[in-house]
Design an enzyme around this catalytic site. Structure first.
Site, PDB file in Angstrom:
ATOM      1  N   ARG A 123     -22.061  32.863 -23.949  1.00 28.56           N
ATOM      2  CA  ARG A 123     -20.640  33.153 -23.741  1.00 28.56           C
ATOM      3  C   ARG A 123     -19.944  31.972 -23.074  1.00 28.56           C
ATOM      4  O   ARG A 123     -18.788  31.688 -23.363  1.00 28.56           O
ATOM      5  CB  ARG A 123     -20.437  34.432 -22.928  1.00 28.56           C
ATOM      6  CG  ARG A 123     -20.853  35.681 -23.686  1.00 28.56           C
ATOM      7  CD  ARG A 123     -20.043  35.813 -24.970  1.00 28.56           C
ATOM      8  NE  ARG A 123     -20.557  36.912 -25.754  1.00 28.56           N
ATOM      9  CZ  ARG A 123     -20.656  36.910 -27.069  1.00 28.56           C
ATOM     10  NH1 ARG A 123     -20.276  35.877 -27.767  1.00 28.56           N
ATOM     11  NH2 ARG A 123     -21.134  37.944 -27.706  1.00 28.56           N
ATOM     12  N   GLU A 126     -19.406  29.614 -25.771  1.00 28.43           N
ATOM     13  CA  GLU A 126     -18.274  30.105 -26.559  1.00 28.43           C
ATOM     14  C   GLU A 126     -16.948  29.754 -25.883  1.00 28.43           C
ATOM     15  O   GLU A 126     -16.001  29.321 -26.551  1.00 28.43           O
ATOM     16  CB  GLU A 126     -18.393  31.620 -26.727  1.00 28.43           C
ATOM     17  CG  GLU A 126     -17.280  32.246 -27.530  1.00 28.43           C
ATOM     18  CD  GLU A 126     -17.422  33.756 -27.628  1.00 28.43           C
ATOM     19  OE1 GLU A 126     -17.153  34.273 -28.719  1.00 28.43           O
ATOM     20  OE2 GLU A 126     -17.789  34.405 -26.620  1.00 28.43           O
ATOM     21  N   SER A 179     -15.327  15.247 -12.875  1.00 29.46           N
ATOM     22  CA  SER A 179     -16.681  14.943 -12.421  1.00 29.46           C
ATOM     23  C   SER A 179     -17.512  16.203 -12.215  1.00 29.46           C
ATOM     24  O   SER A 179     -17.023  17.208 -11.699  1.00 29.46           O
ATOM     25  CB  SER A 179     -16.625  14.176 -11.101  1.00 29.46           C
ATOM     26  OG  SER A 179     -17.919  13.983 -10.582  1.00 29.46           O
TER      27      SER A 179
END
Length: 149
Positions: free
Chosen positions: A90, A93, A116
């Site tokens: 997820r 995703e 960073s």
């Protein structure tokens, strides 16, 4: 004999399960964030000598394992290029769907550069919600502009 850092991670996870240890409790002992301490216990950061010794006490590690905790690790812990664990997928995703949006908005606000992951912090909290609890994640990284040379 320990031949790689993953063996120490496995020892830590085994002791965590056996002793019902919570990452947040470990972090309190080390006096650092639960997010950083968890990452370090999972082999993504190096502890200093004092921290490594405390981790050794908490998880019952050998002197050899404690020494391994102080070695700068090879970072990157995903076993495959596309993660198969549902929770990690997820996140993949989210980056797949919103990655370009995040990139565009960072560049619009800061210019050409990166966020960073070295000068970085993360905070994960449970957010109570009547429609179902939510996961609140805050990532904060220093902006590093690209320079010309």
């Amino acid at each position: 004999m320990i031949t790689h850092r993953q063996q120490v991670t496995d020892m830590i996870i085994s002791a965590k399960v056996l002793k019902s240890i919570k990452w947040s409790d470990v972090a309190k002992e080390i006096e650092l964030s639960k997010e950083w301490v968890t990452a370090a216990c999972l082999g993504q950061m190096a502890f200093n000598k004092e921290q490594a010794e405390k981790i050794g006490e908490i998880f019952g590690l050998t002197d050899e394992a404690i020494a391994w905790l102080q070695i700068v690790p090879y970072k990157g812990s995903l076993p495959t290029s596309v993660p198969t664990d549902p929770l990690i997928y997820r996140w993949y995703e989210v980056v797949s769907v919103y990655g370009m949006t995040i990139k565009e908005l960072i560049h619009e606000e800061f210019g050409d550069g990166i966020m960073s992951a070295i000068d970085f912090s993360m905070d994960i909290q449970r957010e109570n919600n009547p429609n179902g609890d939510r996961v609140n994640v805050v990532l904060s990284g220093k902006f590093l502009p690209y320079k010309t040379y």
